[in-house]
Design a protein around this motif. Structure first.
Motif, mmCIF file in Angstrom:
data_model
loop_
_atom_site.group_PDB
_atom_site.id
_atom_site.type_symbol
_atom_site.label_atom_id
_atom_site.label_comp_id
_atom_site.label_asym_id
_atom_site.label_seq_id
_atom_site.Cartn_x
_atom_site.Cartn_y
_atom_site.Cartn_z
ATOM 1 N N ALA A 1 1.114 63.064 52.991
ATOM 2 C CA ALA A 1 1.018 63.107 51.608
ATOM 3 C C ALA A 1 2.447 62.484 51.013
ATOM 4 O O ALA A 1 2.370 61.917 49.899
ATOM 5 N N VAL B 1 -5.575 55.017 47.923
ATOM 6 C CA VAL B 1 -4.477 55.696 48.545
ATOM 7 C C VAL B 1 -4.526 56.565 49.385
ATOM 8 O O VAL B 1 -4.047 56.664 50.669
ATOM 9 N N ALA B 2 -5.254 57.788 49.161
ATOM 10 C CA ALA B 2 -5.349 59.267 50.110
ATOM 11 C C ALA B 2 -6.664 59.454 50.388
ATOM 12 O O ALA B 2 -7.540 59.612 49.684
ATOM 13 N N SER C 1 2.412 64.988 43.553
ATOM 14 C CA SER C 1 0.707 65.181 44.021
ATOM 15 C C SER C 1 0.309 63.983 44.332
ATOM 16 O O SER C 1 0.624 62.921 43.858
ATOM 17 N N VAL C 2 -0.856 64.231 45.144
ATOM 18 C CA VAL C 2 -1.573 62.933 45.599
ATOM 19 C C VAL C 2 -3.143 63.147 45.304
ATOM 20 O O VAL C 2 -3.513 64.209 45.777
ATOM 21 N N ALA D 1 2.155 58.996 51.209
ATOM 22 C CA ALA D 1 1.381 58.323 50.154
ATOM 23 C C ALA D 1 1.967 58.506 49.001
ATOM 24 O O ALA D 1 1.412 57.715 47.903
ATOM 25 N N ALA D 2 2.964 59.410 48.572
ATOM 26 C CA ALA D 2 3.201 59.561 47.002
ATOM 27 C C ALA D 2 4.004 58.305 46.791
ATOM 28 O O ALA D 2 4.271 58.154 45.701
ATOM 29 N N THR E 1 10.563 58.795 46.367
ATOM 30 C CA THR E 1 9.591 59.150 45.278
ATOM 31 C C THR E 1 9.777 60.417 44.657
ATOM 32 O O THR E 1 10.257 61.303 45.349
ATOM 33 N N ARG F 1 7.205 61.943 42.874
ATOM 34 C CA ARG F 1 5.688 62.290 42.697
ATOM 35 C C ARG F 1 5.619 63.514 43.478
ATOM 36 O O ARG F 1 6.194 63.809 44.794
ATOM 37 N N THR G 1 -6.742 63.039 46.436
ATOM 38 C CA THR G 1 -7.732 62.641 47.529
ATOM 39 C C THR G 1 -9.075 62.824 47.302
ATOM 40 O O THR G 1 -9.479 63.290 46.396
#
Length: 367
Positions: A307, A319-320, A129-130, A310-311, A125, A127, A132
């Motif tokens: 993370a 998701v997170a 940022s995730v 998760a991204a 990925t 991405r 939360t």
């Protein structure tokens, strides 16, 4: 450039606010940071935390496992060839999943660093940022209500509410929080094994009758009570998530076959690192079961690895749940992720972006 050195660093970081659940209370995080080096001097980082009540992991036990058999398994290995190295780790010790996870994540971090790319990019990925949620620790209804207002003011729109201290008190807590946070706030309920199946069914149905904006209910019953978990799942409308009930792909497969849950909580310290977690995610996706990426009470090192995974998630749904490091007064490392409101922002630097241990920072005032 094989792995030449495996080092461990004990850290203890205070929390700005005590963290209280149905099973434990803590005011600090004790962690073992694992640093793996190659012969060119590059480092990869991982983390094992102490959690007697949930995982049974201790700092002393993790340190012994890392310094002994796990270090022996990876020293001399090629960190660019992750599959055989991480597979060997998983077969080296029984249990000690937090220690295995620390070394597994450090290997992944080192591999990404050697390629000059962020860990998330290695996992597939771009991405950085995730989003939360943030946890509301167990307290009186009034104090949890006030905490909900503060977290909303800080930009969190999803609140994870710790319950499990008593069916009627829990309903009062949740109702107070929902009213204080407002209808636009999403609530996630985590009982941490605190209810019987009958209590869970009554409480969840009451939540549904009141129209509270609850997204799911996590681990309502004891970890080993899979029949009870299935009973709750089949009796209520809200999605039910397993956390302490699922450690491995075998656990997840059993939950899927018995139709016991709608979602699973994937934590690296439970399953043994990124390799195992990716297997769990693949199994869940193939079975139509949702995934939440969670963490123990751990530092920025462990949270960053989760993370990054998760991204890679796609599609809708939870998701997170990665606010663990948000509770810390400071990070034990230089570099790595940071929080920006409800977003966990990953480093653009290679690997996890961690460059060294940080100098101890002064404690902050309680929030």
């Amino acid at each position: 450039m094989p792995v030449t050195d495996v080092r461990t660093h004990r850290v203890r970081v205070p929390l700005h606010t005590p963290f209280v659940t149905a099973v434990r209370s803590t005011s600090q995080v004790e962690a073992l940071l694992v640093e793996i080096r190659d012969e060119d001097g590059r480092s990869g980082w991982g983390e094992a935390t102490e959690n007697w009540r949930v995982t049974g992991s201790s700092i002393a036990g993790a340190e012994a496992a890392v310094a002994g058999p796990l270090a022996a398994a990876v020293t001399g290995s090629d960190p660019d060839d992750l599959e055989p190295a991480t597979r060997a780790l998983a077969a080296t010790v029984t249990g000690n999943q937090a220690a295995v996870s620390a070394v597994d994540c450090a290997l992944h971090d080192l591999a990404a660093a050697r390629l000059g790319v962020p860990l998330g990019q290695l996992l597939g990925t771009t991405r950085r940022s995730v989003a939360t949620d943030v946890t509301l620790a167990v307290d009186t209804p009034e104090r949890m209500r006030d905490a909900a207002r503060r977290r909303r003011a800080e930009g969190f729109t999803v609140l994870k509410v710790k319950l499990g201290r008593g069916e009627h008190d829990d309903l009062a807590r949740l109702t107070e929080i929902a009213e204080a946070a407002g209808a636009s706030t999403v609530l996630r309920v985590d009982a941490n094994q605190g209810w019987t199946p009958k209590e869970a069914i009554r409480l969840v149905r009451a939540v549904e009758d009141r129209g509270l904006n609850v997204e799911f209910v996590e681990q309502p019953v004891a970890a080993g009570d899979i029949e009870g978990l299935a009973e709750v799942t089949h009796a209520v409308g809200l999605p039910v998530m397993a956390d302490e009930s699922v450690w491995s792909p075998r656990d997840a497969l059993h939950l899927v076959r018995t139709r016991a849950v709608d979602l699973i909580n994937v934590k690296l310290a439970k399953c043994g690192g990124l390799r195992a977690a990716r297997h769990l995610v693949a199994l869940a996706e193939a079975s139509g079961v949702g995934v939440l990426f969670g963490s123990m009470m751990e530092t920025h090192v462990g949270v960053a690895a989760t993370a990054a995974l998760a991204a890679t998630a796609s599609g809708g749904g939870p998701v997170a749940d990665l606010d663990a490091a948000w509770w810390l007064t400071h990070s034990p490392v230089a570099g790595g992720p940071r929080y920006d409101g409800a977003a966990l922002v990953l480093s653009d630097a290679p690997g996890l972006g961690i460059t060294a241990l940080a100098d101890p920072a002064p404690a902050l005032s309680p929030r």
